[in-house]
Design an enzyme around this catalytic site. Structure first.
Site, PDB file in Angstrom:
ATOM      1  CE1 TYR A 138      -3.180  -2.388   6.114  1.00  0.00           C
ATOM      2  CE2 TYR A 138      -3.017  -0.045   5.586  1.00  0.00           C
ATOM      3  CZ  TYR A 138      -3.141  -1.363   5.187  1.00  0.00           C
ATOM      4  OH  TYR A 138      -3.198  -1.662   3.843  1.00  0.00           O
ATOM      5  CE  LYS A 149      -0.029  -4.546   3.154  1.00  0.00           C
ATOM      6  NZ  LYS A 149      -0.488  -5.858   2.637  1.00  0.00           N
ATOM      7  CB  THR A 171      -0.904   0.003   1.264  1.00  0.00           C
ATOM      8  OG1 THR A 171      -1.460   1.305   1.451  1.00  0.00           O
ATOM      9  CG2 THR A 171      -0.131  -0.353   2.530  1.00  0.00           C
ATOM     10  CG  ASP A 172      -1.127   4.974  -0.956  1.00  0.00           C
ATOM     11  OD1 ASP A 172      -1.628   4.333  -0.006  1.00  0.00           O
ATOM     12  OD2 ASP A 172      -1.760   5.843  -1.588  1.00  0.00           O
ATOM     13  CD  GLU A 173      -3.095   3.744   4.707  1.00  0.00           C
ATOM     14  OE1 GLU A 173      -2.787   3.615   5.895  1.00  0.00           O
ATOM     15  OE2 GLU A 173      -4.274   3.762   4.305  1.00  0.00           O
TER      16      GLU A 173
HETATM   17  P1  NAD Z   1      -9.916  -6.844   3.066  1.00  0.00           P
HETATM   18  O1  NAD Z   1      -9.835  -6.524   4.527  1.00  0.00           O
HETATM   19  O2  NAD Z   1     -11.167  -6.539   2.326  1.00  0.00           O
HETATM   20  O3  NAD Z   1      -9.612  -8.396   2.838  1.00  0.00           O
HETATM   21  C1  NAD Z   1      -8.596  -9.063   3.510  1.00  0.00           C
HETATM   22  C2  NAD Z   1      -8.800 -10.564   3.301  1.00  0.00           C
HETATM   23  O4  NAD Z   1      -7.711 -11.244   3.963  1.00  0.00           O
HETATM   24  C3  NAD Z   1     -10.094 -11.092   3.913  1.00  0.00           C
HETATM   25  O5  NAD Z   1     -10.727 -11.966   3.016  1.00  0.00           O
HETATM   26  C4  NAD Z   1      -9.637 -11.838   5.161  1.00  0.00           C
HETATM   27  O6  NAD Z   1     -10.476 -12.921   5.512  1.00  0.00           O
HETATM   28  C5  NAD Z   1      -8.253 -12.319   4.718  1.00  0.00           C
HETATM   29  N1  NAD Z   1      -7.367 -12.586   5.864  1.00  0.00           N
HETATM   30  C6  NAD Z   1      -7.150 -11.776   6.939  1.00  0.00           C
HETATM   31  N2  NAD Z   1      -6.308 -12.381   7.807  1.00  0.00           N
HETATM   32  C7  NAD Z   1      -5.975 -13.576   7.244  1.00  0.00           C
HETATM   33  C8  NAD Z   1      -5.139 -14.648   7.662  1.00  0.00           C
HETATM   34  N3  NAD Z   1      -4.473 -14.612   8.835  1.00  0.00           N
HETATM   35  N4  NAD Z   1      -5.002 -15.720   6.841  1.00  0.00           N
HETATM   36  C9  NAD Z   1      -5.684 -15.774   5.658  1.00  0.00           C
HETATM   37  N5  NAD Z   1      -6.511 -14.798   5.238  1.00  0.00           N
HETATM   38  C10 NAD Z   1      -6.658 -13.719   6.026  1.00  0.00           C
HETATM   39  O7  NAD Z   1      -8.658  -6.112   2.416  1.00  0.00           O
HETATM   40  P2  NAD Z   1      -8.529  -5.363   1.014  1.00  0.00           P
HETATM   41  O8  NAD Z   1      -8.994  -3.972   1.170  1.00  0.00           O
HETATM   42  O9  NAD Z   1      -9.106  -6.232  -0.047  1.00  0.00           O
HETATM   43  O10 NAD Z   1      -6.936  -5.323   0.881  1.00  0.00           O
HETATM   44  C11 NAD Z   1      -6.231  -6.425   0.320  1.00  0.00           C
HETATM   45  C12 NAD Z   1      -4.748  -6.121   0.318  1.00  0.00           C
HETATM   46  O11 NAD Z   1      -4.504  -4.959  -0.463  1.00  0.00           O
HETATM   47  C13 NAD Z   1      -4.158  -5.833   1.688  1.00  0.00           C
HETATM   48  O12 NAD Z   1      -2.894  -6.438   1.769  1.00  0.00           O
HETATM   49  C14 NAD Z   1      -4.048  -4.318   1.745  1.00  0.00           C
HETATM   50  O13 NAD Z   1      -2.978  -3.919   2.567  1.00  0.00           O
HETATM   51  C15 NAD Z   1      -3.791  -3.990   0.291  1.00  0.00           C
HETATM   52  N6  NAD Z   1      -4.258  -2.673  -0.180  1.00  0.00           N
HETATM   53  C16 NAD Z   1      -5.539  -2.267   0.049  1.00  0.00           C
HETATM   54  C17 NAD Z   1      -5.979  -1.050  -0.462  1.00  0.00           C
HETATM   55  C18 NAD Z   1      -7.416  -0.573  -0.274  1.00  0.00           C
HETATM   56  O14 NAD Z   1      -7.740   0.539  -0.687  1.00  0.00           O
HETATM   57  N7  NAD Z   1      -8.311  -1.368   0.304  1.00  0.00           N
HETATM   58  C19 NAD Z   1      -5.104  -0.246  -1.201  1.00  0.00           C
HETATM   59  C20 NAD Z   1      -3.781  -0.680  -1.389  1.00  0.00           C
HETATM   60  C21 NAD Z   1      -3.386  -1.907  -0.886  1.00  0.00           C
HETATM   61  O1  DAU Z   2      -4.078   4.092   0.679  1.00  0.00           O
HETATM   62  C1  DAU Z   2      -4.356   2.728   0.659  1.00  0.00           C
HETATM   63  C2  DAU Z   2      -5.127   2.343   1.909  1.00  0.00           C
HETATM   64  O2  DAU Z   2      -6.449   2.827   1.742  1.00  0.00           O
HETATM   65  C3  DAU Z   2      -5.118   0.846   2.173  1.00  0.00           C
HETATM   66  O3  DAU Z   2      -3.806   0.422   2.443  1.00  0.00           O
HETATM   67  C4  DAU Z   2      -6.014   0.490   3.352  1.00  0.00           C
HETATM   68  O4  DAU Z   2      -6.095  -0.921   3.503  1.00  0.00           O
HETATM   69  C5  DAU Z   2      -7.400   1.033   3.079  1.00  0.00           C
HETATM   70  O5  DAU Z   2      -8.255   0.770   4.184  1.00  0.00           O
HETATM   71  C6  DAU Z   2      -7.346   2.533   2.804  1.00  0.00           C
HETATM   72  O6  DAU Z   2      -6.940   3.256   3.996  1.00  0.00           O
HETATM   73  P1  DAU Z   2      -7.604   4.655   4.402  1.00  0.00           P
HETATM   74  O7  DAU Z   2      -7.432   4.850   5.850  1.00  0.00           O
HETATM   75  O8  DAU Z   2      -7.164   5.736   3.486  1.00  0.00           O
HETATM   76  O9  DAU Z   2      -9.151   4.315   4.022  1.00  0.00           O
HETATM   77  P2  DAU Z   2     -10.529   4.598   4.807  1.00  0.00           P
HETATM   78  O10 DAU Z   2     -11.636   4.253   3.874  1.00  0.00           O
HETATM   79  O11 DAU Z   2     -10.544   3.986   6.175  1.00  0.00           O
HETATM   80  O12 DAU Z   2     -10.487   6.179   4.995  1.00  0.00           O
HETATM   81  C7  DAU Z   2     -10.373   7.037   3.875  1.00  0.00           C
HETATM   82  C8  DAU Z   2     -10.324   8.459   4.392  1.00  0.00           C
HETATM   83  O13 DAU Z   2     -11.602   8.792   4.951  1.00  0.00           O
HETATM   84  C9  DAU Z   2      -9.318   8.672   5.526  1.00  0.00           C
HETATM   85  O14 DAU Z   2      -8.742   9.966   5.391  1.00  0.00           O
HETATM   86  C10 DAU Z   2     -10.149   8.611   6.793  1.00  0.00           C
HETATM   87  C11 DAU Z   2     -11.496   9.144   6.341  1.00  0.00           C
HETATM   88  N1  DAU Z   2     -12.685   8.577   7.010  1.00  0.00           N
HETATM   89  C12 DAU Z   2     -12.802   7.224   7.086  1.00  0.00           C
HETATM   90  C13 DAU Z   2     -13.911   6.647   7.680  1.00  0.00           C
HETATM   91  C14 DAU Z   2     -14.023   5.141   7.808  1.00  0.00           C
HETATM   92  C15 DAU Z   2     -13.696   9.428   7.476  1.00  0.00           C
HETATM   93  O15 DAU Z   2     -13.587  10.647   7.378  1.00  0.00           O
HETATM   94  N2  DAU Z   2     -14.796   8.844   8.044  1.00  0.00           N
HETATM   95  C16 DAU Z   2     -14.942   7.492   8.183  1.00  0.00           C
HETATM   96  O16 DAU Z   2     -15.974   7.036   8.753  1.00  0.00           O
END
Ligand code: NAD
Ligand code: DAU
Length: 338
Positions: free
Chosen positions: A153, A157, A126-128
């Protein structure tokens, strides 16, 4: 037939990736490995669950024995590793599971992939991990930006990224690391900003906006993320990191207002609440390196968010079950039988 292991394929992005791969590559057998935590759900795979090139394996990535047995049983060519604890707010209240899954779990998989001599281990990060940018719009995260995570988190990562790098440098494991910006699209889990806003607006509930709502995120459609990972898996230079993003920066307030307008409601639904601890100001990706590999996003935000809002309208049953807790009970029952 080549076997591809996708971890976290019951989650949001991994789930979209599994469906994309099963449909696109009939010559690959896709193994979806997932623990089915609160974020994992298999109902999304009803369209593919009976396909010959798809299997589900119910395993914890941190369970060394179970992972080892799977690699004994199946000869994997590629591992694409999505499984993680992914929600920043949860990591602030309960960091421990993030270390176990994201750090230890990744190390268990790396050991298995090393012993099996896989062709490539693609680590989805992730970019985070880069921390935060200022509001200066000329600054971006590049692959050379120092790793400076701010939340438990992103620290977990970043730790996993460093392990992946170390397994490449020390043991010669062929790896790529991808670092993507915020995703949105079908099956986005309704604790995250976009699906949370859609579901709450549809129920005429207040939408909690942290702080002043001016924090910036760089949004990318999940299917654009999937195509980027597909490209990196097949064509990425071994050992390289690739940032993924589509130049789509928006403040949280802009995102929330766009959704409220799309659903015909008013800004009265917005409620400013206490800020997230350590809330990163701004993320923005410089995608030059992956563009040079030949990748371009196909969704612009306007189209992508309109389609996503429609998807949530058409798939109310899916997210209403999650919100009501019925869904978790369903899976507890289903897996108690196994
Ligand atoms: P998500 O939380 O929707 O899904 C995570 C999945 O991993 C779930 O199906 C969960 O059951 C499984 N999991 C959790 N712990 C586990 C374990 N111990 N063993 C096996 N499976 C397990 O997450 P997401 O948003 O789909 O993100 C997927 C990946 O992409 C992550 O690695 C996250 O860091 C990365 N990522 C997410 C975003 C975003 O915007 N959501 C952006 C960039 C990168
Ligand atoms: O940048 C990639 C990341 O994006 C991934 O690595 C993470 O897994 C994914 O969860 C996401 O992280 P963020 O923290 O950016 O996403 P989130 O949807 O939780 O929040 C987006 C923005 O909105 C953040 O600035 C916090 C804000 N927020 C979030 C929630 C849940 C609110 O203002 N209100 C809310 O209720």
């Amino acid at each position: 037939m080549e076997n591809i292991l996708v971890t976290g394929g019951a989650g949001f992005i991994g789930g979209n990736f599994v469906q994309y791969m099963v449909e696109k590559y009939p010559q690959y057998h896709i193994y979806n490995l997932d623990l089915l935590t609160y974020a994992g759900d298999l109902t999304k795979h009803q369209q593919i669950e009976n396909k010959e090139n798809y299997s589900f394996v119910h395993i914890d990535i941190a369970d060394r024995q179970a992972v080892g047995e799977l690699f004994e049983r199946v000869d994997f060519t590629y591992v694409v590793h999505f499984a993680a604890e992914s929600h920043v707010d949860r990591s602030i209240t309960d960091p421990e599971v993030f270390i176990r899954t994201n750090v230890l779990g990744t190390q268990v998989l790396l050991d298995a992939a090393k012993s099996a001599e896989v062709r490539k281990f693609v680590h989805v990060s992730t970019d985070e991990v880069y921390g935060e940018l200022s509001f200066d719009p000329t600054t971006f995260f590049t692959e050379e930006t120092p790793i400076q995570p701010n939340s438990p988190y992103s620290a977990s990562k970043a730790s996993s990224d460093l392990l992946v790098r170390a397994y490449h440098e020390t043991y010669g494991l062929p790896v790529n690391i991808t670092r993507c910006s915020n995703n949105y699209g079908p099956y986005h889990f309704p604790e995250k900003l976009i699906p949370l806003t859609i579901s709450r607006v549809l129920n005429d509930q207040k939408v909690p906006v942290y702080g002043d709502g001016k924090n910036v995120r760089d949004w990318l459609h999940v299917l654009d993320h999937c195509s980027a990972i597909d490209l990196v898996m097949h064509s990425g230079t071994v050992g390289e990191v690739y940032n993924i993003g589509g130049h789509n920066e928006m403040t949280n307030l802009e995102v929330v207002r766009t959704i409220i307008r799309a659903l015909g409601k008013t800004d009265e639904l917005i409620e400013f609440v206490e800020d997230r601890l350590g809330h990163d100001k701004r993320y923005a990706i410089d995608p030059t390196k992956i563009e040079e590999l030949g990748w371009r996003p196909v969704y612009d935000f306007e189209t992508g968010i309109a389609q996503t809002v429609d998807w949530f309208l058409e798939n109310k049953e899916w997210w209403e079950k999650i919100i009501s807790g019925e869904y978790q009970q369903y899976f507890d029952r289903q897996y108690a039988r196994k």
